[in-house]
Design an enzyme around this catalytic site. Structure first.
Site, PDB file in Angstrom:
ATOM      1  N   ASP A 201      -1.979  -2.743  12.670  1.00  0.00           N
ATOM      2  CA  ASP A 201      -2.659  -1.565  12.107  1.00  0.00           C
ATOM      3  C   ASP A 201      -1.688  -0.391  12.121  1.00  0.00           C
ATOM      4  O   ASP A 201      -1.044  -0.113  13.143  1.00  0.00           O
ATOM      5  CB  ASP A 201      -3.893  -1.227  12.936  1.00  0.00           C
ATOM      6  N   ILE A 202      -1.553   0.305  10.984  1.00  0.00           N
ATOM      7  CA  ILE A 202      -0.700   1.493  10.932  1.00  0.00           C
ATOM      8  C   ILE A 202      -1.425   2.630  11.640  1.00  0.00           C
ATOM      9  O   ILE A 202      -2.564   2.979  11.294  1.00  0.00           O
ATOM     10  CB  ILE A 202      -0.385   1.892   9.477  1.00  0.00           C
ATOM     11  N   GLU A 245      -5.121  -0.379   5.860  1.00  0.00           N
ATOM     12  CA  GLU A 245      -3.820  -0.290   6.502  1.00  0.00           C
ATOM     13  C   GLU A 245      -3.600  -1.399   7.518  1.00  0.00           C
ATOM     14  O   GLU A 245      -2.714  -1.312   8.366  1.00  0.00           O
ATOM     15  CB  GLU A 245      -3.663   1.077   7.186  1.00  0.00           C
TER      16      GLU A 245
END
Length: 332
Positions: A201-202, A245
């Site tokens: 996950d960004i 994301e």
């Protein structure tokens, strides 16, 4: 319209003239040969529809002529008619048939019998030509269909490939990931091998979009996706965009140690991009959080349970300040 060639083999010119007059037809091209040797040279020049042979010719014996004509590829399938002045005994007639003679015409010639027989064989010749042409057309159509089918398969394969890709990042999409996670899980169960899963996950990507705009956000996603792909260690590893994301990686034949190494490589690869992120509370560049799970299953667990463990590990990574990874190991 092209004339149909037939060959008259006779050394008596008056006989040839008689045959030519009886067979006079604007659609026919009558070729003469006065000997067996000359006949063998003529078959190299014309695609004859019919060959008429006077069996009383000197030099090459009548059966030898028939045998020679049958042995040549140019005339092997051309009907042979023997013209004879006498009724032959059964033995000689059968010998002629064995050598490929299709019929006998007896002298004195009956014009109606001659023309009817010749017409019959010419009609058979035309039918063979039509059949041959239709066969060539059919072969061409079959070849065309084969080419079209190959193109169809190639296009279908390309569409299948495109349907499995995420349009923005070029990675595999969620559908491809879901299908292959089940396949890899079943394969691991059959082979009694380990399987690991990463969810990436960004960090604070919503903040990034709000601060830099969605175009910059899309560019960021593409760069991060490429760096994650390059961090994989083997061709069998699969990475996909899971949504928004988030990214997921399937690592076949990989235990917790291998999964941890891949996770570290991913974090380092993203860090090396040095994408500015002024809206992130954890760093001034883009970072990622990773949840990892590893399972050595005997079939009692499921692919869904492995995904749930990886998601739980990601939650722990976020809870512990992000820009890190957490691992959960499951054993059946």
């Amino acid at each position: 319209m092209q004339k149909t060639p037939i060959l008259l083999i006779d050394d008596q010119k008056e006989n040839v003239l008689t045959l030519e007059s009886l067979l006079a037809n604007p659609d026919l091209h009558i070729v003469r040969a006065e000997s067996g040797d000359e006949a063998l040279s003529r078959i190299l020049e014309y695609p004859f529809a019919l060959i008429l042979i006077d069996v009383q010719m000197p030099g090459m014996e009548k059966y030898e002529i028939a045998e020679q004509l049958r042995s040549r590829s140019q005339s092997s399938s051309v009907p042979l008619l023997f013209i004879t002045a006498a009724r032959l005994d059964r033995e000689h007639m059968f010998k002629g048939y064995e050598l490929g003679v299709v019929d006998y015409i007896f002298k004195p010639l009956e014009p109606q019998i001659l023309t009817r027989k010749v017409t019959l064989f010419l009609e058979l010749h035309r039918q063979r030509q039509q059949l041959s042409e239709k066969t060539r057309e059919l072969d061409a159509k079959i070849l065309e269909l084969e080419v079209l089918y190959k193109e169809f398969e190639e296009r279908n394969a390309e569409l299948e490939r495109l349907s499995s890709l995420d349009g923005l990042t070029g990675l595999f999409n969620r559908r491809y990931f879901d299908d292959n996670l089940v396949k890899e899980w079943k394969q691991a169960v059959r082979n009694n091998t380990e399987l690991s899963l990463l969810i990436v996950d960004i960090d604070y990507f919503k903040n990034y979009n709000d601060y830099y705009g969605h175009l910059a956000g899309d560019d960021c996603l593409r760069k991060v996706a490429q760096s994650l792909y390059e961090a994989l260690m083997r061709p069998s590893d699969i990475i996909a965009r899971y949504g928004g994301e988030e990214f997921t990686a399937i690592l076949p034949n990989t235990g917790s140690g291998g999964a941890a190494r891949v996770a570290r490589r991913m974090m380092e690869s993203v860090a090396q991009l040095a994408i500015e992120h002024q809206a992130s509370p954890v760093a001034d560049t883009v970072t990622v959080s990773i949840g990892a799970a590893s399972s050595f299953s005997d079939g009692k667990l499921s692919a869904t349970s492995l995904l749930g463990r990886a998601d739980k590990a990601l939650y722990e990574a976020k809870k512990n300040g992000r820009n890190c990874f957490r691992m959960t190991a499951a054993k059946a």
